[in-house]
Scaffold this active site. Structure first.
Site, PDB file in Angstrom:
ATOM      1  N   GLU A  73       0.822  -1.222   0.000  1.00  0.00           N
ATOM      2  CA  GLU A  73       0.000   0.000   0.000  1.00  0.00           C
ATOM      3  C   GLU A  73       0.848   1.260   0.000  1.00  0.00           C
ATOM      4  OE1 GLU A  73      -3.089   0.127  -1.242  1.00  0.00           O
ATOM      5  OE2 GLU A  73      -3.434  -1.453   0.218  1.00  0.00           O
ATOM      6  N   ASP A 214      -3.196   0.812 -10.110  1.00  0.00           N
ATOM      7  CA  ASP A 214      -4.602   0.596 -10.469  1.00  0.00           C
ATOM      8  C   ASP A 214      -4.773   0.404 -11.968  1.00  0.00           C
ATOM      9  OD1 ASP A 214      -4.817   1.133  -7.806  1.00  0.00           O
ATOM     10  OD2 ASP A 214      -5.879   3.025  -8.019  1.00  0.00           O
ATOM     11  N   LYS A 258     -10.067  10.361  -3.048  1.00  0.00           N
ATOM     12  CA  LYS A 258      -8.668  10.834  -3.095  1.00  0.00           C
ATOM     13  C   LYS A 258      -8.548  12.223  -3.684  1.00  0.00           C
ATOM     14  CE  LYS A 258      -6.940   7.394  -5.442  1.00  0.00           C
ATOM     15  NZ  LYS A 258      -6.038   6.420  -6.109  1.00  0.00           N
TER      16      LYS A 258
END
EC number: 2.7.1.157
Length: 482
Positions: A73, A214, A258
């Site tokens: 992460e 992503d 975000k």
């Protein structure tokens, strides 16, 4: 670990297979499938809604999946490998090219209003992360890559079943979907790697300084396997997950966008500043350094050594902008205009030690996770679970990207049988991912549902209460009607 870490451990046969896969990714574009739309209820419903909306039928459909990051992460934008897999939930867009130069966007969800604009005058408002701006990012990325100025218009109907703001990458899936839509309308060809890199760069138009995880997994995913995604150069390696365990995603029901907050970009800048201070301390050309991985690569040391260097160089108390300027020998004006992003220029303190310590330790956990999956010891699930637990602790304490609801949900998941559980995605809300022995799955799902979603004193919106087992899904593709 060097960028050639995998190759250095692989046998000659494995190395040849890795290179073959890299060549395929470098040349192959996303798959195109011919389907009988009538046999696919979701496609058929989308076709009917498209006809109702635009008075015509779609010429093709594009799918891009969301993802769950199993471990790794907040380290992709620092240059380090991550370990995600695509999920079944996705973005699906029905498309019809039109002769006008108007881009018309509609969404099957009535919460997202229609939008139209000139295809040749794309404006993306960073101050308002509205749904259509993510489509425009993908569209503009392809437009700029080919240097096109006279684009045809299109009618698009978007359907998504990834829970929004859940940390499962709904926004990046939409960017990727839009990029592939635009490429298909233009009749152009790009490899999956090129598409992933373009969509990573173009998502920055929305104001989020993210890495490429992503977008990469959305294009490079394959059914049945997670992927180790490496950067510079971008490549993906299969990671076979243990057969005796299931990965379960649980939504905390706390949303964090975000692009709508500065939390995410502050962390990106803290990592950048930590990299520059570490580089300066080691007499490296710090002005050129942007990522923590670059410091390790230039020093040619291990991740463990980088942790020791971090502890010996950076102090745990927060740094003021003035102290950072003194360390680097620059003015406050230079710091603000040459290093910081626009929405971090007024930040008063930066935690550099904690962020660097998380990044280097998390990067090591990713490689350990992959190694355990390859070696499959008797206690594989337990060992993987311990790494996931360590990851959550680091995200919570060192990176400070958790929240009380996520911590509670992680504790509940561990209590009812998960060998490991951690936040996934950006954090500050969204989902957890847990590794659960397959024989405990049904009782785990029932107990977690009751403990978190039913007993909770908070008013959790029913449609956001998602708790489901998942397996690695496939990547982005184009559907043509047979």
């Amino acid at each position: 670990m060097s960028r050639d870490y995998l190759g250095s451990l692989a046998s000659p046969v494995e190395t040849a297979e890795i290179k073959k896969n890299e060549r395929n990714m470098a040349t192959e574009g996303p798959a195109v499938r011919r389907v009988q739309v009538a046999e696919h209820p979701r496609l058929l419903k989308l076709k009917e809604m498209f006809n109702s909306k635009f008075g015509s039928v779609p010429k093709f459909y594009v799918r891009a999946p969301g993802r769950v990051n199993i471990i790794g992460e907040h380290i992709d934008y620092c240059g380090y490998s991550v370990l995600p897999m695509a999920v079944e939930q996705d973005m699906l867009i029905a498309v019809e090219p039109v002769k006008t130069h108007v881009l018309q966007l509609a969404n099957t969800n009535p919460l997202y209003p229609d939008f139209s604009t000139s295809a040749n005058n794309i404006q993306i408002d960073k101050t308002k992360p509205l749904w259509h701006n993510y489509f425009l990012c993908g569209f503009k990325g392809i437009q700029e890559h080919f240097g096109l100025s006279d684009l045809t218009g299109m009618n698009c109907l978007v359907d998504g079943n990834i829970p929004p703001s859940s940390g499962l990458s709904s926004s990046s899936a939409l960017v990727c979907c839009a990029g592939l839509v635009t490429l298909t309308v233009l009749g152009m060809n790009l490899s999956k790697v090129e598409l992933a890199e373009i969509c990573t760069k173009s998502e920055h138009y929305i104001g989020t300084e993210g890495g490429g995880m992503d977008q990469s997994i959305s294009f490079l995913a394959e059914e049945g396997t997670a992927k180790l995604i490496e950067f510079s150069p971008l490549r993906a390696t299969d990671v076979k997950l243990p057969s005796g365990a299931v990965f379960v995603i649980a939504n905390s029901c706390v949303e964090m966008n975000k692009a709508a907050t500065s939390h995410f970009n502050i962390r990106v800048m803290e990592c950048r500043l930590a990299a520059k201070l570490l580089a300066k301390h080691k007499c490296l050309p710090w002005e050129e350094v942007l990522r923590l991985e670059e410091v390790q690569a230039k020093l040619e040391v291990s991740l463990e050594e980088m942790l020791l260097i971090t502890e010996g160089t950076l102090h745990s108390e927060p740094y003021s902008p003035e102290e950072i300027c003194r360390c680097l020998g620059i003015s406050l004006q230079e710091l603000k205009t040459q290093i910081l992003s626009p929405n971090t220029q007024d930040v008063l303190t930066f935690k550099l030690y904690q962020r660097a310590k998380h990044v280097y330790s998390e990067a090591a956990r990713v490689l350990q996770f992959k190694k355990i999956c390859e070696e499959t010891p008797d206690n594989t699930v337990q060992l993987l679970g311990e790494l996931m637990n360590q990851s959550h602790m680091s995200c919570r304490d060192m990176y400070e990207c958790s929240c009380p609801e996520l911590d509670q949900l992680v504790d509940i998941c561990r209590k009812f049988g998960a060998q490991g559980s951690r936040l996934t995605g950006a954090g500050w809300g969204g989902c957890t991912v847990s590794i659960v022995p397959a024989d405990k799955l049904s009782s785990f799902l029932a107990n977690v549902h009751e403990a978190y979603y039913q007993r909770s004193n908070r008013s959790l919106v029913p449609e956001k209460q998602s708790l489901f087992a998942t397996k690695p899904g496939g990547g982005a593709l184009v559907f043509l009607e047979a």
